[in-house]
Design a protein around this motif. Structure first.
Motif, PDB file in Angstrom:
ATOM      1  N   GLU A  38       0.835  -1.211   0.000  1.00 35.66           N
ATOM      2  CA  GLU A  38       0.000   0.000   0.000  1.00 35.66           C
ATOM      3  C   GLU A  38       0.868   1.259   0.000  1.00 35.66           C
ATOM      4  O   GLU A  38       0.554   2.231  -0.684  1.00 35.66           O
ATOM      5  CB  GLU A  38      -0.913   0.021   1.230  1.00 35.66           C
ATOM      6  CG  GLU A  38      -1.779  -1.202   1.397  1.00 35.66           C
ATOM      7  CD  GLU A  38      -2.972  -1.220   0.471  1.00 35.66           C
ATOM      8  OE1 GLU A  38      -3.535  -0.143   0.221  1.00 35.66           O
ATOM      9  OE2 GLU A  38      -3.344  -2.308   0.003  1.00 35.66           O
ATOM     10  N   ALA A  39       1.934   1.252   0.768  1.00 36.42           N
ATOM     11  CA  ALA A  39       2.798   2.429   0.889  1.00 36.42           C
ATOM     12  C   ALA A  39       3.484   2.765  -0.440  1.00 36.42           C
ATOM     13  O   ALA A  39       3.839   3.918  -0.676  1.00 36.42           O
ATOM     14  CB  ALA A  39       3.843   2.207   1.978  1.00 36.42           C
ATOM     15  N   THR A  42       1.981   5.623  -2.829  1.00 35.17           N
ATOM     16  CA  THR A  42       1.888   6.982  -2.302  1.00 35.17           C
ATOM     17  C   THR A  42       3.105   7.782  -2.736  1.00 35.17           C
ATOM     18  O   THR A  42       4.126   7.210  -3.120  1.00 35.17           O
ATOM     19  CB  THR A  42       1.798   6.977  -0.761  1.00 35.17           C
ATOM     20  OG1 THR A  42       3.014   6.455  -0.233  1.00 35.17           O
ATOM     21  CG2 THR A  42       0.620   6.138  -0.268  1.00 35.17           C
ATOM     22  N   SER A  43       2.978   9.094  -2.677  1.00 33.70           N
ATOM     23  CA  SER A  43       4.094   9.982  -2.995  1.00 33.70           C
ATOM     24  C   SER A  43       3.852  11.312  -2.307  1.00 33.70           C
ATOM     25  O   SER A  43       2.710  11.764  -2.216  1.00 33.70           O
ATOM     26  CB  SER A  43       4.185  10.207  -4.507  1.00 33.70           C
ATOM     27  OG  SER A  43       5.179  11.175  -4.798  1.00 33.70           O
ATOM     28  N   HIS A  49       1.311  11.313  -6.530  1.00 35.20           N
ATOM     29  CA  HIS A  49       0.430  10.586  -5.619  1.00 35.20           C
ATOM     30  C   HIS A  49      -0.911  10.282  -6.302  1.00 35.20           C
ATOM     31  O   HIS A  49      -1.398   9.146  -6.248  1.00 35.20           O
ATOM     32  CB  HIS A  49       0.205  11.378  -4.328  1.00 35.20           C
ATOM     33  CG  HIS A  49      -0.659  10.658  -3.348  1.00 35.20           C
ATOM     34  ND1 HIS A  49      -0.177   9.637  -2.561  1.00 35.20           N
ATOM     35  CD2 HIS A  49      -1.975  10.779  -3.054  1.00 35.20           C
ATOM     36  CE1 HIS A  49      -1.169   9.173  -1.807  1.00 35.20           C
ATOM     37  NE2 HIS A  49      -2.269   9.843  -2.092  1.00 35.20           N
ATOM     38  N   LYS A  52      -0.404   7.560  -8.890  1.00 40.31           N
ATOM     39  CA  LYS A  52      -0.236   6.257  -8.254  1.00 40.31           C
ATOM     40  C   LYS A  52      -1.562   5.727  -7.711  1.00 40.31           C
ATOM     41  O   LYS A  52      -1.815   4.523  -7.750  1.00 40.31           O
ATOM     42  CB  LYS A  52       0.800   6.333  -7.126  1.00 40.31           C
ATOM     43  CG  LYS A  52       2.233   6.394  -7.597  1.00 40.31           C
ATOM     44  CD  LYS A  52       3.160   6.383  -6.392  1.00 40.31           C
ATOM     45  CE  LYS A  52       4.590   6.105  -6.761  1.00 40.31           C
ATOM     46  NZ  LYS A  52       5.427   5.901  -5.560  1.00 40.31           N
ATOM     47  N   GLN A  53      -2.405   6.615  -7.221  1.00 37.17           N
ATOM     48  CA  GLN A  53      -3.690   6.181  -6.682  1.00 37.17           C
ATOM     49  C   GLN A  53      -4.622   5.670  -7.789  1.00 37.17           C
ATOM     50  O   GLN A  53      -5.391   4.725  -7.567  1.00 37.17           O
ATOM     51  CB  GLN A  53      -4.352   7.315  -5.894  1.00 37.17           C
ATOM     52  CG  GLN A  53      -3.666   7.586  -4.563  1.00 37.17           C
ATOM     53  CD  GLN A  53      -3.774   6.393  -3.625  1.00 37.17           C
ATOM     54  OE1 GLN A  53      -4.859   6.036  -3.184  1.00 37.17           O
ATOM     55  NE2 GLN A  53      -2.648   5.773  -3.319  1.00 37.17           N
ATOM     56  N   TYR A  56      -3.339   2.279  -8.391  1.00 34.16           N
ATOM     57  CA  TYR A  56      -3.734   1.439  -7.259  1.00 34.16           C
ATOM     58  C   TYR A  56      -5.150   0.905  -7.464  1.00 34.16           C
ATOM     59  O   TYR A  56      -5.419  -0.280  -7.293  1.00 34.16           O
ATOM     60  CB  TYR A  56      -3.646   2.232  -5.958  1.00 34.16           C
ATOM     61  CG  TYR A  56      -4.146   1.466  -4.762  1.00 34.16           C
ATOM     62  CD1 TYR A  56      -3.337   0.523  -4.139  1.00 34.16           C
ATOM     63  CD2 TYR A  56      -5.426   1.665  -4.267  1.00 34.16           C
ATOM     64  CE1 TYR A  56      -3.803  -0.201  -3.055  1.00 34.16           C
ATOM     65  CE2 TYR A  56      -5.892   0.948  -3.180  1.00 34.16           C
ATOM     66  CZ  TYR A  56      -5.077   0.013  -2.577  1.00 34.16           C
ATOM     67  OH  TYR A  56      -5.541  -0.703  -1.512  1.00 34.16           O
TER      68      TYR A  56
END
Length: 169
Positions: A38-39, A42-43, A49, A52-53, A56
């Motif tokens: 999960e980490a 993130t950014s 960020h 990346k989400q 995800y």
């Protein structure tokens, strides 16, 4: 000095064998996922960020849980596909997973379960690396560890283009 070390051909051959031995030994290390996948999505940079989400959600909601009815929220209509087994366009990728692979939806998990090695983001690109275990063609009773990747281009908050190392089925 031995006659082998004086011969340029013998020295080159020994050097190549040494490199091959090191390459073989290094290839024996298993590729493993990170402890906290999960980490990796993130950014501290707000744009990276956000990108990346999006990825995800593609990994969790589409690839893991097969909720392709959400594709309109995550994938552009023109979606450019570089995988030789699927056609471009959002409709094409949805058809590939729902009709060709016949993947049925499952509950969307709170956290992803797919092992992830790394997630990198630069500009509008996000790359996810996954551990992969494949059968050894030389000895089908054995497997080996390698890495798969997916790279996506994000445009206006959606996946717009995709690359991976897939070959024809």
């Amino acid at each position: 000095m031995s006659s082998i070390s004086k011969s340029p051909i013998a020295a080159a051959l020994l050097g190549a064998l040494a490199i091959a031995a090191v390459g073989t030994a290094a290839a024996q290390e298993a590729v493993v996922g990170a402890g906290d996948a999960e980490a990796l999505f993130t950014s501290p940079d707000p744009k990276l960020h956000a990108n990346k989400q999006v990825v995800y959600r593609v990994v969790r909601d589409l690839l893991e849980a097969n909720h392709w009815e959400l594709a309109e929220d995550l994938i552009t209509e023109r979606y450019i596909q570089h995988n030789p087994n699927a056609v471009s366009g959002r409709a094409g990728v949805v058809a590939y997973f729902t009709q060709v692979l016949k993947r049925a939806p499952t509950p969307i998990p709170a956290r992803i379960s797919t092992p992830i090695v790394a997630v990198t983001a630069e500009g509008d690109l996000v790359t996810v690396l996954y551990p992969r275990v494949l059968p050894d063609k030389a000895d089908p009773s054995k497997t080996y560890s390698t890495t798969w990747f997916d790279t996506w281009r994000i445009k206006d908050g959606k996946i717009d283009e995709h690359w991976d190392p897939a070959t024809r089925d």
